[in-house]
Design a protein around this motif. Structure first.
Motif, PDB file in Angstrom:
ATOM      1  N   ARG A 106      17.291  18.243  88.837  1.00 13.18           N
ATOM      2  CA  ARG A 106      17.608  16.850  89.252  1.00 13.18           C
ATOM      3  C   ARG A 106      18.572  16.210  88.260  1.00 13.18           C
ATOM      4  O   ARG A 106      19.452  15.439  88.653  1.00 13.18           O
ATOM      5  N   ILE A 107      18.402  16.504  86.977  1.00 12.18           N
ATOM      6  CA  ILE A 107      19.334  15.967  85.970  1.00 12.18           C
ATOM      7  C   ILE A 107      20.736  16.533  86.212  1.00 12.18           C
ATOM      8  O   ILE A 107      21.724  15.797  86.231  1.00 12.18           O
ATOM      9  N   ARG A 108      20.794  17.849  86.450  1.00 10.09           N
ATOM     10  CA  ARG A 108      22.101  18.480  86.717  1.00 10.09           C
ATOM     11  C   ARG A 108      22.772  17.870  87.947  1.00 10.09           C
ATOM     12  O   ARG A 108      23.972  17.584  87.945  1.00 10.09           O
ATOM     13  N   ALA A 109      21.986  17.668  88.998  1.00 11.84           N
ATOM     14  CA  ALA A 109      22.547  17.121  90.245  1.00 11.84           C
ATOM     15  C   ALA A 109      23.062  15.695  90.025  1.00 11.84           C
ATOM     16  O   ALA A 109      24.132  15.332  90.515  1.00 11.84           O
ATOM     17  N   ALA A 110      22.305  14.895  89.272  1.00 12.38           N
ATOM     18  CA  ALA A 110      22.739  13.508  89.011  1.00 12.38           C
ATOM     19  C   ALA A 110      24.014  13.511  88.175  1.00 12.38           C
ATOM     20  O   ALA A 110      24.907  12.684  88.386  1.00 12.38           O
ATOM     21  N   CYS A 111      24.119  14.439  87.237  1.00 17.28           N
ATOM     22  CA  CYS A 111      25.351  14.570  86.437  1.00 17.28           C
ATOM     23  C   CYS A 111      26.519  14.941  87.345  1.00 17.28           C
ATOM     24  O   CYS A 111      27.599  14.345  87.266  1.00 17.28           O
ATOM     25  N   ALA A 112      26.292  15.916  88.226  1.00 20.91           N
ATOM     26  CA  ALA A 112      27.370  16.376  89.113  1.00 20.91           C
ATOM     27  C   ALA A 112      27.848  15.238  90.015  1.00 20.91           C
ATOM     28  O   ALA A 112      29.048  15.030  90.187  1.00 20.91           O
ATOM     29  N   ARG A 113      26.882  14.479  90.592  1.00 20.59           N
ATOM     30  CA  ARG A 113      27.229  13.336  91.456  1.00 20.59           C
ATOM     31  C   ARG A 113      28.101  12.314  90.748  1.00 20.59           C
ATOM     32  O   ARG A 113      28.918  11.656  91.353  1.00 20.59           O
ATOM     33  N   SER A 114      27.858  12.154  89.434  1.00 17.38           N
ATOM     34  CA  SER A 114      28.576  11.093  88.723  1.00 17.38           C
ATOM     35  C   SER A 114      29.703  11.657  87.858  1.00 17.38           C
ATOM     36  O   SER A 114      30.213  10.962  86.984  1.00 17.38           O
ATOM     37  N   GLY A 115      30.060  12.924  88.109  1.00 16.19           N
ATOM     38  CA  GLY A 115      31.205  13.495  87.406  1.00 16.19           C
ATOM     39  C   GLY A 115      30.982  13.670  85.923  1.00 16.19           C
ATOM     40  O   GLY A 115      31.921  13.614  85.130  1.00 16.19           O
ATOM     41  N   ARG A 116      29.731  13.886  85.532  1.00 12.16           N
ATOM     42  CA  ARG A 116      29.430  14.053  84.116  1.00 12.16           C
ATOM     43  C   ARG A 116      29.078  15.509  83.813  1.00 12.16           C
ATOM     44  O   ARG A 116      28.539  16.216  84.665  1.00 12.16           O
ATOM     45  N   ALA A 117      29.332  15.921  82.580  1.00 16.63           N
ATOM     46  CA  ALA A 117      28.941  17.266  82.151  1.00 16.63           C
ATOM     47  C   ALA A 117      27.422  17.343  82.083  1.00 16.63           C
ATOM     48  O   ALA A 117      26.760  16.391  81.658  1.00 16.63           O
ATOM     49  N   ALA A 118      26.856  18.488  82.489  1.00 18.55           N
ATOM     50  CA  ALA A 118      25.398  18.634  82.528  1.00 18.55           C
ATOM     51  C   ALA A 118      24.783  18.483  81.138  1.00 18.55           C
ATOM     52  O   ALA A 118      23.645  18.046  80.996  1.00 18.55           O
ATOM     53  N   ASP A 119      25.531  18.832  80.105  1.00 15.23           N
ATOM     54  CA  ASP A 119      24.955  18.730  78.752  1.00 15.23           C
ATOM     55  C   ASP A 119      25.186  17.353  78.119  1.00 15.23           C
ATOM     56  O   ASP A 119      24.917  17.158  76.941  1.00 15.23           O
ATOM     57  N   SER A 120      25.655  16.391  78.904  1.00 17.84           N
ATOM     58  CA  SER A 120      25.846  15.044  78.361  1.00 17.84           C
ATOM     59  C   SER A 120      24.563  14.216  78.450  1.00 17.84           C
ATOM     60  O   SER A 120      24.506  13.106  77.950  1.00 17.84           O
TER      61      SER A 120
END
Ligand SMILES: *Cc1c(COP(=O)(O)O)cnc(C)c1O
Length: 230
Positions: A15-29
């Motif tokens: 879910r964290i990865r998906a939320a990052c992807a939706r908002s154009g953020r790197a998964a490790d941010s």
């Protein structure tokens, strides 16, 4: 629910990865802080085995006992209201304090970190809504604290934290998260403090918090299920 902690950790990371992807953020941010208040040390061990490395506690006394019973490679952060007379314990137990809500407490942590021979990264807790909780600095008070922090050399102001008012709908939290980020951008320009870290988002609203710029999400129930009433 019959899911294991490792299943819940895997689902939550997804879910964290998906939320990052939706908002154009790197998964490790975005980093996960597993909140273990009212959870026994066995739960901490299970979470460690599932790949969680950073744990959050809200009371010094509970943390002191628990940390002594947990593997030494677990990293601990303080996320609850801290009394100045507990600053010395906090400086020994924790790698970061998310809940600095007064200049007096910041000064006490500075002194305690000095005595412990270290520098303590801290976040200023901001009461963005003006109503949400008993704790947190009023936004108007923050610039003066950032200014005073320049003369304290044993605390490093790493960023900001907020807890929005409780709500059933995560969208209700969004304006509070967005406001913290906006205030951060303003204070960053005005004070020279980078304030890179934004600690915001709990089990009910962390995806929204990530969309609004969270770098730490503090999750208890999403990982461990309901806390015991005790
Ligand atoms: C308990 C607590 C959390 C975690 O809450 P959940 O709803 O269980 O995810 C996060 N932050 C703070 C400050 C807390 O006290």
């Amino acid at each position: 629910m019959g899911e294991s902690i490792s299943e819940r950790v895997a689902q939550t990371m997804e879910r964290i990865r998906a939320a990052c992807a939706r908002s154009g953020r790197a998964a490790d941010s975005v980093r996960l802080l597993a909140v273990t208040k009212k959870q026994p040390p066995e739960r901490v061990r299970e979470a460690l085995a599932a790949g969680v490395t950073v744990f959050g506690e809200s009371r010094v006394q509970e943390a002191k006992v628990k940390i002594s019973m947990c593997p030494g490679h677990a990293v601990w952060h303080m996320i609850g209201h801290l009394q100045t007379n507990k600053a010395r314990d906090a400086a020994r137990l924790f790698q970061m304090i998310h809940s600095v809500d007064s200049l007096r407490l910041l000064e006490a942590i500075d002194e305690a970190a000095s005595a412990a021979g270290r520098v303590m990264p801290v976040l200023l807790e901001v009461n963005v809504s003006g109503e949400s909780s008993k704790f947190g600095l009023a936004p108007e008070a923050v610039p003066a604290v950032l200014d005073e922090a320049n003369r304290l050399h044993r605390v490093q102001i790493a960023g900001l934290m907020t807890i929005p008012p409780p709500a059933d709908d995560p969208e209700k939290a969004r304006p509070h998260f967005a406001k913290l980020r906006t205030l951060r951008d303003e204070w960053r320009r005005g004070t020279g403090h980078g304030l890179d870290e934004l600690s915001m988002g709990m089990s009910g609203d962390f995806e929204v918090a990530i969309e609004e710029g969270a770098t730490w999400v503090r999750l208890g129930m999403a990982l461990f299920g309901p806390r015991s009433a005790a």
